[in-house]
Design an enzyme around this catalytic site. Structure first.
Site, PDB file in Angstrom:
ATOM      1  N   ILE A 435       0.816  -1.217   0.000  1.00  0.00           N
ATOM      2  CA  ILE A 435       0.000   0.000   0.000  1.00  0.00           C
ATOM      3  C   ILE A 435       0.848   1.265   0.000  1.00  0.00           C
ATOM      4  CG2 ILE A 435      -1.776   1.256   1.294  1.00  0.00           C
ATOM      5  CD1 ILE A 435      -2.698  -1.227  -0.307  1.00  0.00           C
ATOM      6  N   GLU A 609     -15.802   8.191   5.718  1.00  0.00           N
ATOM      7  CA  GLU A 609     -16.062   8.851   6.996  1.00  0.00           C
ATOM      8  C   GLU A 609     -16.621  10.258   6.818  1.00  0.00           C
ATOM      9  OE1 GLU A 609     -12.142  11.010   8.836  1.00  0.00           O
ATOM     10  OE2 GLU A 609     -12.005   8.880   8.471  1.00  0.00           O
ATOM     11  N   HIS A 645      -6.682   3.797  -2.560  1.00  0.00           N
ATOM     12  CA  HIS A 645      -6.744   2.843  -1.447  1.00  0.00           C
ATOM     13  C   HIS A 645      -7.748   3.334  -0.417  1.00  0.00           C
ATOM     14  CE1 HIS A 645      -5.721   0.256   1.868  1.00  0.00           C
ATOM     15  NE2 HIS A 645      -5.359   1.292   2.612  1.00  0.00           N
ATOM     16  N   HIS A 698      -2.609  -4.621  11.187  1.00  0.00           N
ATOM     17  CA  HIS A 698      -2.693  -4.120  12.556  1.00  0.00           C
ATOM     18  C   HIS A 698      -2.480  -5.224  13.584  1.00  0.00           C
ATOM     19  CE1 HIS A 698      -4.858  -1.113  10.129  1.00  0.00           C
ATOM     20  NE2 HIS A 698      -4.255  -0.279  10.942  1.00  0.00           N
ATOM     21  N   CYS A 730      -3.246  -2.484   4.433  1.00  0.00           N
ATOM     22  CA  CYS A 730      -2.950  -1.081   4.717  1.00  0.00           C
ATOM     23  C   CYS A 730      -1.435  -0.901   4.678  1.00  0.00           C
ATOM     24  CB  CYS A 730      -3.525  -0.686   6.084  1.00  0.00           C
ATOM     25  SG  CYS A 730      -3.863   1.091   6.235  1.00  0.00           S
TER      26      CYS A 730
END
Length: 759
Positions: A435, A609, A645, A698, A730
């Site tokens: 990414i 968002e 992305h 993560h 990510c």
């Protein structure tokens, strides 16, 4: 009756990100659990003292979280995902929280972390609760009670516990696939636990509790609205409830709200734009009304004199009035006084969390004393902004006027572009890539810091950075990735870096806010018109490309994400700001093409968002968001492949808009959401190419070759191999090199096995 001040929550990271540092040390076995707990205690103590020192009348308790406040609630209710239950053996503690948030290993099996997504329309991420049919709940993790006892022991008597409301908690969760039921069915199982908690709080002689139901700002389905009355009928008579809403207006739900058996309502007047007279007229005078007038989401000083004039009339005809922050202050930096390098005039425009407490104190005292003289002094700096030379750039404003509302994307259709790109790029089918970012080591961070502090010369800095980039390229070549990146060692953050290099932004030293867990970001502040006076990424991209025969992607952050992950100015529209950013990025793309960068990725992880909370307002936002992306790429050559992305969002809400972006390749998170997203793209016959985030960056877990291969085999049932790319979900900046190399090796190996099967 005296007007009272309160906040809805305070930043929990500490003024110097003490929580982040302690978390990461604990995860790496560098400190004990006791030392971690001591850091948390000191932060909570600091927060309460800072608020009491600024004359806040009611202090929030329960706003602290070791990772996330929704995950706090899950543990409190004993809601542990089934896959973790054997590992924890019915013993819920802080490690349980970290397992759920970050993933874990049990009996040599990888346990996937729970899904993470955006908290309403903010850049904060929460861990999504998982719900099962006939699930049971019980009061399990008693951190809230412990923190109440802690605050009482420290002689804080004017405390206000905070709970996420049961309906908001259910709304934010996911049903586990295959269970055909409504989350709302579980309310009868959850309510007894909430009652038990309220009874425990009442034993401590607490007068008020803040129960957050921000979903009341949404346009809820009828059955969810109907559930509120019965829910709060069950919770009444235990303790005074301040029903707390934020992030949007509630006027559309006022007929329901005014019938609820609560004792007060908090309303966000900063983001909601509710009519105060309408609210005042419809809410019983027996209720407390709390007006959120101090922004919990931006850093500009509040015009206290304006609010004084408005609220004084309300106070005169309403016996119970509180004044608060619009929402929790976790979305703002902690302390403006830590900014030692900011221009004093510019600094006088800002207010961070501690200063927002001062604002609340000033206006509360002014209303109680019928004296606004101090407010006039506080607010005068707001009006000096428009006179500051850095605000206006006439050349930029002329460009915006020339664009008008007619944004023309000159690129040919995808089918035509695709043929041209395949001919030029000559990539294998199912290309592998990443990414953008690679691990940011302590050495890299120190190098950047030393350069900014003037301890080293630019030539030395450049030489060292080139060495890092060369190493990153070598590692990718050894891994045999198909499309490489330069790794972004020169970048501190995907938004902050561009903010540092564009006119119209300023950067703080300690303006950190929590994004999730231990991840903190330092949003740049947009103070004026935005322009680019020199290339930003071109030198590093060109250098990286010179080191390899493989293609190196250029990496940019998109205009919507730049807007939403900054603290934007509030004197012009978001649309105009976004257009200014898009024009600057358009110039950057032009320069990247000139040095023969063949693939350019324009990341827009914040697109989802930015949606307004009310669906009726979505179309207007999506229209200008798509136009901003099109403006950015409007002059790009057809042969240049444009990637974008997005991650950790509910894509089903905006899938048609994603298609309208018309990026050649979109990379999405797919590791936590399984095949659901892929099926969604299939159902809409998405024609362009799709990069699947096949493992969760993560989590420290290393994905096996088999796991990735099986994931891709399932994915190919829904997407053609001709349209498929493979990547992590990510950027890799937060991971260790050892984890990265092993994970990418397995990803490439799994992809090659799949290619052979297809051949």
């Amino acid at each position: 009756m005296k007007v009272l001040s309160h906040t809805l929550g305070f930043p929990r990271i500490g003024p110097y990100r003490e929580l982040k540092k302690a978390q990461e040390k604990y995860w790496n076995s560098q400190i004990t659990k006791e030392k971690l707990f001591n850091v948390g205690y000191n932060i909570r103590k600091f927060n309460l003292h800072k608020q009491i020192n600024n004359n806040i009348d009611l202090l929030p308790v329960g706003d602290f979280a070791w990772y996330d406040h929704i995950l706090n609630t899950s543990l409190m209710l004993g809601n542990i995902p089934v896959r973790f239950q054997e590992k924890i053996n019915n013993s819920i503690d802080i490690d349980t929280m970290f397992y759920i948030a970050r993933g874990s290993i049990h009996d040599k099996k990888s346990l996937n972390a729970s899904k993470m997504t955006k908290w309403f329309n903010t850049n904060y991420h929460y861990i999504v609760p998982e719900f099962y049919k006939n699930q049971s709940f019980h009061f399990s993790w008693k951190q809230l009670l412990n923190e109440l006892d802690e605050a009482i022991k420290m002689d804080f008597n004017n405390i206000k516990p905070i709970l996420i409301g049961p309906l908001t908690y259910l709304w934010l969760g996911n049903k586990i696939q295959g269970n055909n039921f409504s989350r709302l069915e579980l309310i009868k199982k959850i309510l007894p636990v909430y009652i038990e908690i309220l009874l425990e709080i009442k034993k401590r002689n607490i007068e008020w509790i803040q129960i957050d139901e921000p979903i009341l700002a949404l346009e809820l389905p009828k059955k969810w609205l109907q559930a509120f009355k019965n829910t709060y009928d069950n919770l009444k008579n235990y303790i005074n409830i301040l029903l707390t809403t934020y992030f949007g207006s509630i006027s559309h739900n006022i007929e329901l709200i005014k019938t609820l058996p609560v004792n007060g309502i908090h309303i966000d007047l900063v983001n909601g734009k509710d009519n105060i007279e309408f609210i005042n007229k419809n809410i019983s005078k027996k209720w407390i009304i709390s007006f959120g007038i101090i922004s919990g989401r931006n850093i500009w000083k509040t015009d206290l004199k304006k609010w004084y004039d408005i609220l004084l009339t309300i106070k005169n005809n309403r016996p119970f009035l509180w004044i608060g922050s619009s929402c929790s202050l976790i979305h703002t930096p902690v302390d403006l006084n830590l900014e030692l390098k900011l221009n004093k005039k510019i600094k006088s425009w800002f207010s961070f969390a501690i200063q927002k407490c001062k604002e609340l104190s000033l206006i509360t005292q002014a209303i109680n004393n019928n004296d606004s003289s101090e407010l006039i002094q506080w607010s005068k700096f707001i009006h000096t902004r428009k006179l500051y030379k850095q605000i206006t750039n006439e050349q930029v404003q002329k460009k915006i006027l020339l664009i008008g509302n007619n944004i023309i994307n000159n690129r040919k259709n995808y089918n035509t572009r695709s043929l041209l790109q395949k001919e030029k790029l000559k990539l294998p089918f199912i290309p592998t890539t990443t990414i953008g970012s690679f691990p940011q080591t302590l050495d890299i961070r120190k190098l950047r810091s030393d350069f900014k502090s003037g301890f080293i010369t630019y030539d030395f800095y450049k030489k060292k950075m080139k060495n890092y980039i060369k190493n990153i390229i070598n590692i990718q070549e050894k891994l045999d990735l198909d499309v490489l990146v330069h790794g972004e060692p020169e970048r501190n953050d995907m938004v902050e870096y561009f903010g540092e290099n564009l006119n119209g932004f300023i950067i703080t030293e300690n303006g950190w806010v929590q994004s999730y867990g231990s991840r903190c970001v330092k949003p740049p502040i947009i103070i004026g018109d935005i322009s680019r006076n020199k290339p930003i990424t071109v030198y590093w991209s060109q250098y990286a490309q010179s080191l390899t025969k493989k293609i190196v992607k250029g990496m940019l952050t998109g205009p919507i994400t730049m807007l939403l992950w900054s603290f934007p100015r509030n004197d012009i529209s978001p649309i105009e700001i976004t257009k200014q950013i898009a024009l600057a990025l358009k110039e950057e793309i032009y320069d990247l093409e000139k040095v023969n960068i063949k693939i350019i990725q324009i990341d827009e992880p914040a697109l989802r968002e930015g949606l307004p909370l009310k669906k009726s307002e979505w179309n207007q936002y999506l229209k200008w968001a798509i136009e901003a992306f099109h403006l950015t790429i409007s002059s790009t050559k057809d042969v240049t492949q444009i990637h974008t992305h997005m991650c950790y969002s509910e894509f089903k809400d905006i899938i048609h808009s994603i298609i309208s972006l018309d990026a050649d390749v979109i990379s999405i998170e797919a590791s936590r959401s399984n095949n659901n997203l892929i099926k969604l793209f299939k159902s809409l016959n998405y024609p362009n190419e799709l990069g699947l985030g096949v493992y969760d960056i993560h989590s420290p877990n290393i994905p096996s070759i088999n796991k990735i291969k099986n994931f891709l085999i399932n994915a190919l049932k829904n997407i053609s191999f001709k349209n498929l790319w493979v990547n992590p979900d990510c950027g890799l900046k937060t991971r260790k090199w050892e984890e990265v190399i092993k994970s990418l090796h397995n990803m490439v190996k799994a992809t090659k096995i799949l290619r052979k099967k297809i051949q």
